[in-house]
Design an enzyme around this catalytic site. Structure first.
Site, PDB file in Angstrom:
ATOM      1  N   HIS A 103       1.018  -1.245  -0.119  1.00  0.00           N
ATOM      2  CA  HIS A 103      -0.025   0.023  -0.095  1.00  0.00           C
ATOM      3  C   HIS A 103       0.718   1.411  -0.019  1.00  0.00           C
ATOM      4  O   HIS A 103       2.190   1.089   0.333  1.00  0.00           O
ATOM      5  CB  HIS A 103      -0.637   0.116   1.152  1.00  0.00           C
ATOM      6  CG  HIS A 103      -1.612  -0.966   1.631  1.00  0.00           C
ATOM      7  ND1 HIS A 103      -1.391  -2.145   2.298  1.00  0.00           N
ATOM      8  CD2 HIS A 103      -3.036  -0.992   1.529  1.00  0.00           C
ATOM      9  CE1 HIS A 103      -2.491  -2.928   2.302  1.00  0.00           C
ATOM     10  NE2 HIS A 103      -3.307  -2.315   2.158  1.00  0.00           N
ATOM     11  N   ASP A 106       2.206   2.088   3.256  1.00  0.00           N
ATOM     12  CA  ASP A 106       3.336   0.891   4.086  1.00  0.00           C
ATOM     13  C   ASP A 106       4.648   1.614   3.540  1.00  0.00           C
ATOM     14  O   ASP A 106       5.526   1.207   4.451  1.00  0.00           O
ATOM     15  CB  ASP A 106       3.286  -0.371   3.298  1.00  0.00           C
ATOM     16  CG  ASP A 106       2.061  -1.043   3.320  1.00  0.00           C
ATOM     17  OD1 ASP A 106       1.083  -0.954   4.284  1.00  0.00           O
ATOM     18  OD2 ASP A 106       1.474  -1.541   2.443  1.00  0.00           O
TER      19      ASP A 106
HETATM   20  C1  XUL Z   1      -7.380  -6.688   4.849  1.00  0.00           C
HETATM   21  C2  XUL Z   1      -6.625  -6.772   3.735  1.00  0.00           C
HETATM   22  C3  XUL Z   1      -5.965  -5.909   3.067  1.00  0.00           C
HETATM   23  C4  XUL Z   1      -6.025  -5.848   1.587  1.00  0.00           C
HETATM   24  C5  XUL Z   1      -5.060  -4.782   0.864  1.00  0.00           C
HETATM   25  O1  XUL Z   1      -8.160  -7.360   5.379  1.00  0.00           O
HETATM   26  O2  XUL Z   1      -6.782  -7.935   3.124  1.00  0.00           O
HETATM   27  O3  XUL Z   1      -4.494  -6.100   3.450  1.00  0.00           O
HETATM   28  O4  XUL Z   1      -5.606  -7.202   1.209  1.00  0.00           O
HETATM   29  O5  XUL Z   1      -5.635  -3.642   1.208  1.00  0.00           O
END
Ligand code: XUL
Ligand code: CO
Length: 439
Positions: A103, A106
């Site tokens: 993300h 992150d």
């Molecule tokens: C949350 C989840 C996230 C997504 C990406 O439950 O799975 O980490 O994969 O935003």
């Protein structure tokens, strides 16, 4: 040559076969081993996830973080972000894997305003570009974190504030630009807080329209910049909101069809999200597959005794044998892959634990693919399916499938016959016994 010293005491993880007792080796994941015409490396396309493995702290609702990372200086600075990138690429290289996922938040800290936040992201993205070139590691998918910061408390694209909608447009626009720059093979949307807690303050119809408008803008922008990565939506039924709009595969596909967005999206199925939705993991995979929407997988598991998203590393060979069976029937995941959206337990505080977690998960999945390949080539389950539905291969059944039958012709048929043929056994127990013989 490693970029940082933090994993120097651990050997590069290689395949040594099932007899090996080296904890830092694969027993089943031989990347070159062929199953159903493709190598395990091609089927699996494993990815390390940045957020749990490098940013999760081990904090839970009852206490602070516990995980120890010798490379961290305790700050969320840009300098630390750049240094951390080197550690991440060392880790992925040591495991011999091809992909990572992240993300925006992150990898790069927020700045004092949107402009600085965007600039921070680009500084780290530049470093990633260099590291990708140096190591050959690729970006499986990127995404924007539009759920952690308090500004997203009431949602992202479904937030009642148009300012937040605009803020999110900036986030996704930047991440699409970054994905283009880094050759990201997919782009994921997980609707973190796209849902609601109470209808007393929620205009559900309007929120769905806003989410659809947002997705359409993302599609249009990707087209404009020439970004060709696959768009993926990741279903989840609840947590953090009570009712998440992207409940499960079926719900997401119905939403996409309503807004005529279905040709632009596939699904990223997460094992623990499937179980939270009251399904099992193979159900969600198969629902996506038969709708031509199986795009990628977040490989993890929950705990059957509770209803949380515990995000543990996968270790159930049987469950994965079924999953691998579906993936092979799908012809693979295309540009998608298997991302370990999984975290260490709070008391797994050694650097070695990161390796044990990934090695175990990778071997579970690799072993499952070997089993599934054998099941498919033996054909027992496929033969059984053919046999079970054979009444639709000819006669009146064939007319139904080819659209030539109607209620009147069917009534005529069954009146003439008097009674349907007797029920045949579904042979569930027999098939379960066969399945167990493989696993
Ligand atoms: C949350 C989840 C996230 C997504 C990406 O439950 O799975 O980490 O994969 O935003
Ligand atoms: Co996930």
């Amino acid at each position: 040559m490693s970029l940082t010293p933090y994993f120097d005491h651990i050997p590069a993880i290689r395949y040594e076969g099932p007899e090996s007792d080296n904890p830092f080796a694969y027993r089943w994941y031989d990347p070159a081993h062929k199953v159903a015409g493709k190598t395990l490396r091609e089927w699996c396309r494993f990815a390390v996830c940045y957020w749990h493995t490098f940013r999760g702290t081990g904090a839970d609702p009852f206490g602070p973080g516990t995980l120890v990372r010798p490379w961290e200086d305790g700050s969320d600075s840009l300098e630390m972000a750049i240094k951390r990138a080197d550690v991440v690429f060392d880790f992925v290289s040591k495991l011999g894997l091809d992909f990572y996922c992240f993300h925006d938040r992150d990898v790069a800290p927020e700045g004092k305003d949107v402009k600085v936040t965007n600039a921070n992201l680009w500084k780290v993205a530049k470093r990633f570009k260099k590291l990708q070139k140096q190591t050959g590691i690729k970006l499986l998918w990127g995404t924007a974190n539009m759920f952690s910061h308090p500004r997203f408390t009431q949602g992202a694209s479904t937030n009642p504030s148009a300012d937040i909608f605009a803020y999110c447009a900036n986030s996704v626009k930047e991440m699409l630009d970054v994905s283009l720059e880094l050759g990201g093979e997919n782009y994921v949307f997980w609707g973190g807080r796209e849902g609601y807690i109470t209808l007393l303050n929620t205009d559900m119809g309007r929120e769905a329209d806003h989410a659809a408008a947002f997705f359409q803008m993302a599609v249009d922008y990707a087209k404009k910049i020439g970004y060709k990565g696959q768009f993926l939506i990741e279903p989840k039924p609840c947590e953090p909101t009570k009712h998440q709009y992207d409940f499960d595969s079926a719900t997401v596909l119905a939403f996409l069809r309503k807004y005529k967005l279905e040709k632009h999206f596939k699904l990223n199925i997460e094992a623990n999200h499937a179980t939270l939705a009251g399904h099992d993991f193979p159900h969600e995979l198969e629902y996506a597959r038969v709708n031509g929407a199986l795009g990628s997988i977040d490989a993890n598991r929950g705990d059957w005794t509770n209803g949380w998203d515990t995000d543990q590393f996968p270790n159930d060979v049987k469950e994965w044998a079924h999953a691998a069976y579906i993936i092979i029937k799908n012809g693979g995941l295309g540009s998608g892959g298997l991302n370990f959206d999984a975290k260490l337990r709070r008391d797994s505080v050694d650097v070695e634990d990161y390796f044990h977690a990934h090695i175990g998960a990778i071997d579970t999945v690799a072993r499952a693919f070997r089993i599934a390949g054998q099941m498919l080539s033996d054909g027992v389950f496929e033969d059984n399916l053919k046999r079970r539905y054979r009444s639709f291969d000819k006669g009146i059944g064939k007319q139904v499938e080819s659209g030539k039958a109607d209620f009147e012709s069917l009534q005529k048929y069954i009146l003439k016959k008097g009674n349907p043929d007797p029920m045949e056994s579904g042979r569930q127990e027999y098939l379960e016994n066969i399945f167990n013989r493989y696993c």
